[in-house]
Design a protein around this motif. Structure first.
Motif, PDB file in Angstrom:
ATOM      1  N   ILE A  35       0.873  -1.166   0.000  1.00 27.34           N
ATOM      2  CA  ILE A  35       0.000   0.000   0.000  1.00 27.34           C
ATOM      3  C   ILE A  35       0.911   1.216   0.000  1.00 27.34           C
ATOM      4  O   ILE A  35       1.811   1.323   0.839  1.00 27.34           O
ATOM      5  N   VAL A  36       0.671   2.131  -0.935  1.00 28.11           N
ATOM      6  CA  VAL A  36       1.501   3.323  -1.069  1.00 28.11           C
ATOM      7  C   VAL A  36       0.619   4.560  -0.940  1.00 28.11           C
ATOM      8  O   VAL A  36      -0.388   4.687  -1.639  1.00 28.11           O
ATOM      9  N   CYS A  37       1.011   5.453  -0.048  1.00 22.78           N
ATOM     10  CA  CYS A  37       0.393   6.767   0.080  1.00 22.78           C
ATOM     11  C   CYS A  37       1.346   7.775  -0.543  1.00 22.78           C
ATOM     12  O   CYS A  37       2.523   7.826  -0.177  1.00 22.78           O
ATOM     13  N   LEU A  38       0.852   8.574  -1.474  1.00 22.95           N
ATOM     14  CA  LEU A  38       1.685   9.528  -2.183  1.00 22.95           C
ATOM     15  C   LEU A  38       1.149  10.936  -2.005  1.00 22.95           C
ATOM     16  O   LEU A  38      -0.065  11.160  -2.034  1.00 22.95           O
ATOM     17  N   SER A  39       2.061  11.880  -1.809  1.00 22.58           N
ATOM     18  CA  SER A  39       1.688  13.285  -1.734  1.00 22.58           C
ATOM     19  C   SER A  39       2.820  14.147  -2.273  1.00 22.58           C
ATOM     20  O   SER A  39       3.986  13.762  -2.211  1.00 22.58           O
ATOM     21  N   VAL A  40       2.445  15.320  -2.790  1.00 23.90           N
ATOM     22  CA  VAL A  40       3.437  16.303  -3.204  1.00 23.90           C
ATOM     23  C   VAL A  40       3.906  16.999  -1.924  1.00 23.90           C
ATOM     24  O   VAL A  40       3.364  18.022  -1.519  1.00 23.90           O
ATOM     25  N   ASN A  41       4.831  16.362  -1.267  1.00 17.99           N
ATOM     26  CA  ASN A  41       5.454  16.828  -0.033  1.00 17.99           C
ATOM     27  C   ASN A  41       6.891  16.343  -0.060  1.00 17.99           C
ATOM     28  O   ASN A  41       7.286  15.608  -0.951  1.00 17.99           O
ATOM     29  N   ASP A  42       7.655  16.699   0.965  1.00 19.57           N
ATOM     30  CA  ASP A  42       9.009  16.181   1.050  1.00 19.57           C
ATOM     31  C   ASP A  42       9.013  14.886   1.867  1.00 19.57           C
ATOM     32  O   ASP A  42       8.047  14.596   2.581  1.00 19.57           O
ATOM     33  N   PRO A  43      10.062  14.077   1.744  1.00 20.09           N
ATOM     34  CA  PRO A  43      10.080  12.784   2.437  1.00 20.09           C
ATOM     35  C   PRO A  43      10.094  12.917   3.960  1.00 20.09           C
ATOM     36  O   PRO A  43       9.598  12.023   4.651  1.00 20.09           O
ATOM     37  N   PHE A  44      10.615  14.013   4.490  1.00 25.86           N
ATOM     38  CA  PHE A  44      10.618  14.213   5.936  1.00 25.86           C
ATOM     39  C   PHE A  44       9.185  14.350   6.457  1.00 25.86           C
ATOM     40  O   PHE A  44       8.810  13.749   7.465  1.00 25.86           O
TER      41      PHE A  44
END
Length: 159
Positions: free
Chosen positions: A72-81
């Motif tokens: 399961i992958v959650c993706l967002s336009v954010n930084d990895p931190f």
């Protein structure tokens, strides 16, 4: 053209927080040879994303696995931190928290929107999909601001 069922995911680099720090990974490495439930949110720590979208997938991780989902992958336009911290704060250990820091993946799929008026910049529309070996087999794309079809329960019903 917006990504559709039957399309191959664009192979760009994404990022994920690991024990050794931020790590780049290609889409091919993340999705190749697996069945993956991918869901995208407009932003970590935002109200609907934190109260409904992420918790639904965390709560249904075992059910998704039981239907043949490998990851399961959650993706967002954010930084990895930010994605790493958000995952920890929500006990999302069963969900890979993946960052699209420059929106390259989101733009390549043509699912971006401009939230600059709200101080958020370019963001991803909310969606969920099933990806089988890099190819989209189910897609639930929300209208901007909506949360009607991209929840974990809907995706479970499609498997």
């Amino acid at each position: 053209m917006t990504i559709q069922v039957g399309d191959k995911l664009p192979n760009v680099d994404l990022m994920m927080m690991t024990e050794t720090g931020p790590t780049k990974m290609s889409v091919d490495d993340l999705f190749g040879g697996k069945k993956v439930a991918l869901f995208a949110v407009p932003g970590a720590y935002t109200p609907t994303c934190s109260a409904k979208h992420l918790p639904g997938f965390v709560d249904n991780a075992a059910n998704l696995s039981g239907k043949g989902v490998d990851d399961i992958v959650c993706l967002s336009v954010n930084d990895p931190f930010v994605m790493g911290a958000w995952g920890k704060d929500h006990n999302a250990g069963s969900v890979k928290m993946v960052a699209d820091p420059d929106a390259a993946f989101t733009k390549a799929m043509n699912v971006e929107f401009d939230a600059s008026g709200a101080g958020l910049g370019i963001r991803s529309r909310r969606y969920s999909m099933v990806v089988d070996d890099g190819t989209v087999t189910q897609l639930n794309l929300e209208e901007t601001g909506g949360f009607e079809v991209s929840d974990a329960e809907t995706l479970l019903g499609q498997l």
